[in-house]
Design a protein around this motif. Structure first.
Motif, PDB file in Angstrom:
ATOM      1  N   CYS A  72      -3.464  -5.744   0.639  1.00  0.00           N
ATOM      2  CA  CYS A  72      -2.055  -5.450   0.904  1.00  0.00           C
ATOM      3  C   CYS A  72      -1.674  -5.939   2.295  1.00  0.00           C
ATOM      4  CB  CYS A  72      -1.780  -3.952   0.799  1.00  0.00           C
ATOM      5  SG  CYS A  72      -2.001  -3.286  -0.862  1.00  0.00           S
ATOM      6  N   ASP A 121      -3.324   4.182  -2.159  1.00  0.00           N
ATOM      7  CA  ASP A 121      -4.507   4.300  -1.304  1.00  0.00           C
ATOM      8  C   ASP A 121      -5.173   5.648  -1.567  1.00  0.00           C
ATOM      9  OD1 ASP A 121      -6.429   4.189   0.608  1.00  0.00           O
ATOM     10  OD2 ASP A 121      -5.083   4.051   2.330  1.00  0.00           O
ATOM     11  N   LYS A 150      -7.811   4.053   6.784  1.00  0.00           N
ATOM     12  CA  LYS A 150      -7.191   2.820   7.273  1.00  0.00           C
ATOM     13  C   LYS A 150      -8.212   1.719   7.536  1.00  0.00           C
ATOM     14  CE  LYS A 150      -2.987   4.851   9.160  1.00  0.00           C
ATOM     15  NZ  LYS A 150      -2.081   4.963  10.330  1.00  0.00           N
ATOM     16  N   ARG A 168      -8.510  -0.313   4.424  1.00  0.00           N
ATOM     17  CA  ARG A 168      -7.260  -0.737   3.795  1.00  0.00           C
ATOM     18  C   ARG A 168      -7.231  -2.228   3.487  1.00  0.00           C
ATOM     19  NH1 ARG A 168      -1.734   1.607   6.221  1.00  0.00           N
ATOM     20  NH2 ARG A 168      -2.574   3.493   5.285  1.00  0.00           N
ATOM     21  N   ARG A 220       1.671  -5.009   3.259  1.00  0.00           N
ATOM     22  CA  ARG A 220       2.794  -4.115   3.543  1.00  0.00           C
ATOM     23  C   ARG A 220       2.434  -2.699   3.105  1.00  0.00           C
ATOM     24  NH1 ARG A 220       6.282  -7.286  -0.420  1.00  0.00           N
ATOM     25  NH2 ARG A 220       4.151  -7.787  -1.041  1.00  0.00           N
ATOM     26  N   GLU A 221       3.238  -1.760   3.549  1.00  0.00           N
ATOM     27  CA  GLU A 221       3.004  -0.379   3.152  1.00  0.00           C
ATOM     28  C   GLU A 221       4.331   0.340   2.957  1.00  0.00           C
ATOM     29  OE1 GLU A 221       1.217   2.066   6.150  1.00  0.00           O
ATOM     30  OE2 GLU A 221       2.316   1.098   7.778  1.00  0.00           O
ATOM     31  N   CYS A 271       0.840  -1.189   0.000  1.00  0.00           N
ATOM     32  CA  CYS A 271       0.000   0.000   0.000  1.00  0.00           C
ATOM     33  C   CYS A 271       0.884   1.253   0.000  1.00  0.00           C
ATOM     34  CB  CYS A 271      -0.906  -0.011   1.224  1.00  0.00           C
ATOM     35  SG  CYS A 271      -2.017   1.388   1.328  1.00  0.00           S
ATOM     36  N   LEU A 279       2.389  -4.122   7.461  1.00  0.00           N
ATOM     37  CA  LEU A 279       1.220  -3.425   7.957  1.00  0.00           C
ATOM     38  C   LEU A 279       0.851  -3.904   9.366  1.00  0.00           C
ATOM     39  CD1 LEU A 279      -1.234  -3.198   4.925  1.00  0.00           C
ATOM     40  CD2 LEU A 279      -0.368  -1.315   6.301  1.00  0.00           C
TER      41      LEU A 279
END
Length: 385
Positions: free
Chosen positions: A369, A356, A361, A364, A371-372, A330, A385
């Motif tokens: 996803c 995003d 959030k 999300r 990870r970010e 993300c 995440l």
């Protein structure tokens, strides 16, 4: 009725299935390319006479038909791609030697072929034209089994049959077409009561041979041995049994079991020699089908030796264990050159990076996803995440 409902036995493919089926299609076509098969893509819609083959009542019943508003002629939505590939071989390619062709496309059926099947299949297959020997039968059969293994379908059971056995019996007896069709229907339906009634007027040798066919099913060596004892020693019958014995020995290492079914007349008016079907414990129906169909080209004015196979990717998908979804990264919605560069690098490396847009959030998880991208010490980095 709500306008979001689909017709019976018609389903959408949601992301998990759609992505995996597309990967399977690509794997299959790459296997075909490596074996020298060339890809063709016939249209979904043709004039009905091109798709409805002579004497193929089963194909006729499976085919959707409509009237062309431009020409007034009857059109049909294909229920099988094989006749289209035969047309391409006969009239567009018009090669004199061996032609190897493959395909992948949707077909539509008026009725589902099984209790749990869709009416919109994603048919993949391969056809080999211009060679009438056992070598091309074996090439196609091996290729079908290799494709199933590549796509993740294991513990496959293979049944072999040969329509030449039944054809030899009725031809030597000189039976009329009506009785031949009735015998065919009884054998295909394993209707022994109807079969016994139909064979009563026939001479004893033919009667005994036809009554034996439904029982000539099971383990290869045992069935072939009984067939040689119980069937007339016609040259065509002997050649068919010899071909089945050779094929079974060749294919045995590739499958869990090879069986023989001499009453399997599936596609009798379509096929002309050895036929085969692959089965799996997870399906009530065959998961792949094929056979020799040397006479099919006659419908298009050019008879060509031919053999091939087909299977439905959507059916195969249902047999595979579910995979963990491949999750992405993300990224925030920012006008930042360094962030854009990082996103481009990750995508070039094969990662899915999802911007995003909402920045909420709570939503999300819908972005799929795990990870970010976060800014740490002035550098955009991937974090869990």
């Amino acid at each position: 009725m709500p306008n979001w409902l689909l017709p019976e036995y018609i389903q959408d493919m949601l992301p998990e299935e759609a992505w995996r089926v597309e990967r399977m299609r690509a794997q299959f076509l790459e296997l075909m390319r490596g074996h020298g098969y060339q890809l063709v893509a016939p249209p979904l819609l043709e004039y009905a006479e091109s798709l409805l083959l002579d004497d193929s009542r089963d194909v006729d019943l499976r085919t959707f038909k409509l009237v062309d508003q431009l020409s007034g002629r009857t059109l049909a939505l294909r229920a099988d791609i094989t006749p289209q590939v035969a047309r391409i071989d006969a009239h567009l390619l018009n090669r004199q030697g061996v032609a190897r062709l493959c395909y992948a496309g949707s077909v539509l059926h008026t009725q589902p072929v099984g209790l749990t099947r869709t009416r919109e299949l994603l048919q993949i297959g391969a056809e080999l034209y211009g060679h009438s020997g056992l070598e091309s039968d074996l090439e196609i059969q091996r290729l079908m089994l290799q494709a199933l293994a590549l796509l993740g379908v294991d513990n496959v059971h293979l049944d072999l049959g040969h329509v030449g056995v039944f054809r030899a019996l009725v031809n030597h007896a000189g039976l009329d077409r009506e009785l031949e069709n009735e015998l065919f229907a009884a054998l295909q339906g394993k209707d022994t009561a109807a079969l016994q009634a139909l064979v009563q007027p026939l001479d004893a040798a033919l009667r005994d041979a036809l009554l034996a066919l439904p029982s000539l099913y099971g383990e290869c060596a045992e069935v072939l041995a009984r067939a040689r004892r119980q069937l007339p020693d016609y040259p065509e019958v002997r050649a068919a049994l010899d071909a089945l014995q050779t094929a079974a020995a060749d294919l045995q290492p590739l499958v869990s079991r090879v069986g023989i079914d001499l009453a399997d007349l599936r596609g009798y008016h379509y096929h002309s020699g050895m036929v085969f079907a692959a089965y799996h414990a997870g399906s009530h129906d065959a998961i792949a089908l094929g056979g020799r169909y040397d006479e099919l080209g006659k419908s298009f004015g050019r008879v060509r030796a031919a053999t091939g196979f087909s299977m439905d990717l959507r059916q195969l998908y249902s047999l595979l264990p579910r995979q963990t979804a491949c999750l992405g990264i993300c990224a925030p919605l920012l006008d930042d050159a360094a962030l854009s560069d990082k996103i481009a690098q990750l995508r070039a490396a094969g990662e899915a990076v999802v911007v995003d847009l909402l920045g909420d959030k709570a939503l999300r998880t819908e972005l799929q996803c795990d990870r970010e991208l976060v800014l740490r010490d002035g550098v955009w980095q991937v974090a869990a995440l």
